[in-house]
Scaffold this active site. Structure first.
Site, PDB file in Angstrom:
ATOM      1  CB  CYS A  83      -0.817  -0.253   1.306  1.00  0.00           C
ATOM      2  SG  CYS A  83      -1.643   1.596   1.664  1.00  0.00           S
ATOM      3  CG  ASP A 401      -5.233  27.047   4.589  1.00  0.00           C
ATOM      4  OD1 ASP A 401      -4.250  26.381   4.161  1.00  0.00           O
ATOM      5  OD2 ASP A 401      -5.689  26.184   5.632  1.00  0.00           O
ATOM      6  CB  CYS A 428      -0.727  21.639   2.676  1.00  0.00           C
ATOM      7  SG  CYS A 428      -1.390  22.099   0.966  1.00  0.00           S
TER       8      CYS A 428
END
Length: 470
Positions: A83, A401, A428
């Site tokens: 995975c 953001d 991010c």
């Protein structure tokens, strides 16, 4: 005819030096080129089989371990290594945080090239597993087979799978038994759907032929205990659709929102689809500091609720609000940060390009009896102009953001023209954040930096920066 430059080479006794981008580790080949190696930990000494050669680097895999790093731990998930989700699960959490903080520092220094204060220590996540509030799984009748299964002569039974895409293989799905990213009943619900579908011969999606009933499954949970389940069907088969939805609702009465969508287009994104409510209500409620936020099937909400609360507290702290400020919240989404800081501000203006998100933001503000927040929809680089500022007042603080690509140059230009006293930049992607900081360096000084780990066991990291007018 010359040999291709993809010849496979084995390098012996190679020391893994660093954790690189996208969760792979970095070593040096004898010829000085970089080698990118997955599923190893800095400090490991390995033999590397290369499978790709480029001008400046190799890609390879560890085929033999001579020494194991002191930073290595045993992964707890049976699916680790196949995975592509939790690439750092074999690394101690303290070390994960070290490499995340390092990545942010490298980006801000190397790409930003701006003067920086001393970094505040990265905020780790209290939960290192079962921290996600949203998971999406895919159905496929083409389950990923292990090498052992491929070499077996036994009948492998049906090839149905419900789980995750194998990295770089769009049509192969790893059948997941237990995922350590979302709290139960997530695993129980997913396994029940797969077992029930198999028992009743419901067709799993065939990505090559574009056929089958069951396509994807999403589950969202909230700290309030509410649960949303959405099944995406490919074929419009009312009888079998209701069979599985009724069974699910009966088996798991804690589901507060059961929804479905019939999507027979090529891709499985639901954002342009008409989602149908089957049972319960079409949203779940998340709660934070007494504020309630509705989350529907298409809503963006930070996927680690507990750590989102910590991130927002740092953002509010960096803003240093006294109650007299006009705050602009750019890329506001469903208005969570805007509402979270509103009680410490005079007025908050939220701007967002997704119309549905702004509808959610307004509904949430009303639900929370917040009267000093206003929300506007539009493309940031178009809406956020002189007339908008004239209408709503010059901001004292801007909170931004943006998505992974960072801010559009036109938005940065506008911020520089308005010149608010403070900017709190939540990111991010510290590489694009660093680029944007460089563009604002002429007028703004970086005075605080604090990374936040929202995604343990992965290489992803958020970063909060405070900029103050020079």
């Amino acid at each position: 005819m010359g040999r291709k430059n993809t010849d496979k080479v084995v390098f012996h006794q190679i020391q893994v030096l660093d954790a690189g981008a996208k969760g792979v580790s970095v070593a040096k080949a004898p010829d000085g080129k970089v080698i990118f190696i997955p599923n190893v930990v800095p400090g490991d000494v390995v033999d590397v089989q290369t499978f790709k050669k480029r001008k400046a680097y190799y890609e390879g895999k560890a085929v033999k371990f001579h020494e194991l790093s002191e930073h290595r731990i045993e992964p707890i998930c049976e699916h680790f290594g196949v995975c592509g989700g939790c690439k750092w699960q074999n690394m101690k959490y303290s070390q994960q945080l070290y490499y995340k903080q390092n990545e942010v520092k490298n980006h801000l220094q190397r790409i930003g090239k701006v003067e920086l204060p001393e970094f505040e220590t990265i905020l780790g996540s209290e939960k290192q597993f079962f921290y996600r509030n949203k998971m999406e799984f895919s159905f496929s009748n083409s389950r990923w087979l292990t090498e052992k299964e491929i070499g077996s002569t036994e009948d492998l039974g049906n090839r149905n799978a419900l789980g995750f895409h194998i990295p770089k293989m769009w049509d192969k799905i790893l059948d997941i038994q237990k995922c350590h990213l979302q709290e139960d009943p997530s695993n129980a619900i997913r396994n029940e759907i797969r077992d029930f579908a198999n028992e009743h011969n419901l067709a799993f999606f065939n990505p090559r032929e574009q056929s089958g009933l069951l396509r994807t499954f999403m589950i969202r949970t909230a700290s309030t205990g509410e649960i949303m389940v959405l099944i995406q069907f490919f074929e419009n088969d009312k009888k079998n659709r209701e069979l599985i939805l009724d069974h699910l609702y009966e088996k798991f009465p804690q589901i507060t929102s059961l929804q479905y969508v019939v999507n027979s287009k090529q891709n499985d994104t639901i954002y342009d689809q008409d989602i149908k409510l089957y049972k319960g209500r079409d949203y779940i409620l998340e709660e934070m500091e007494g504020l309630k936020f509705s989350i529907n099937a298409k809503s963006f909400y930070q996927t680690n609720s507990d750590q989102a609360y910590e991130l927002y507290k740092i953002t509010r702290d960096f803003a240093g609000l006294t109650g007299n400020e006009t705050v602009y919240d750019l890329y506001t989404g469903t208005g969570t940060i805007a509402q979270f800081v509103s009680k410490k501000a005079k007025k908050v203006i939220g701007v967002e390009s997704v119309p549905e998100a702004i509808l959610d933001a307004k509904a949430n503000a009303e639900r929370n009896n917040i009267t000093n927040c206003e929300f506007f929809v539009g493309d940031m680089k178009v809406v956020f102009n002189e007339s908008f500022i004239a209408q709503h007042g010059k901001p004292d603080v801007i909170i931004t953001d943006p998505p992974r690509d960072g801010m559009h140059a036109a938005v940065i230009d506008q911020i520089m023209k308005i010149a608010p006293e403070k900017i709190v930049y939540v990111s991010c992607n510290s590489a694009t954040q660093a680029r944007d900081l460089a563009l604002m360096d002429e007028k703004y000084k970086v005075t605080r930096v604090r990374p936040v780990d929202m995604f343990p066991q992965t290489h992803h990291v958020e970063n909060v920066v405070l900029l103050e007018l020079r």
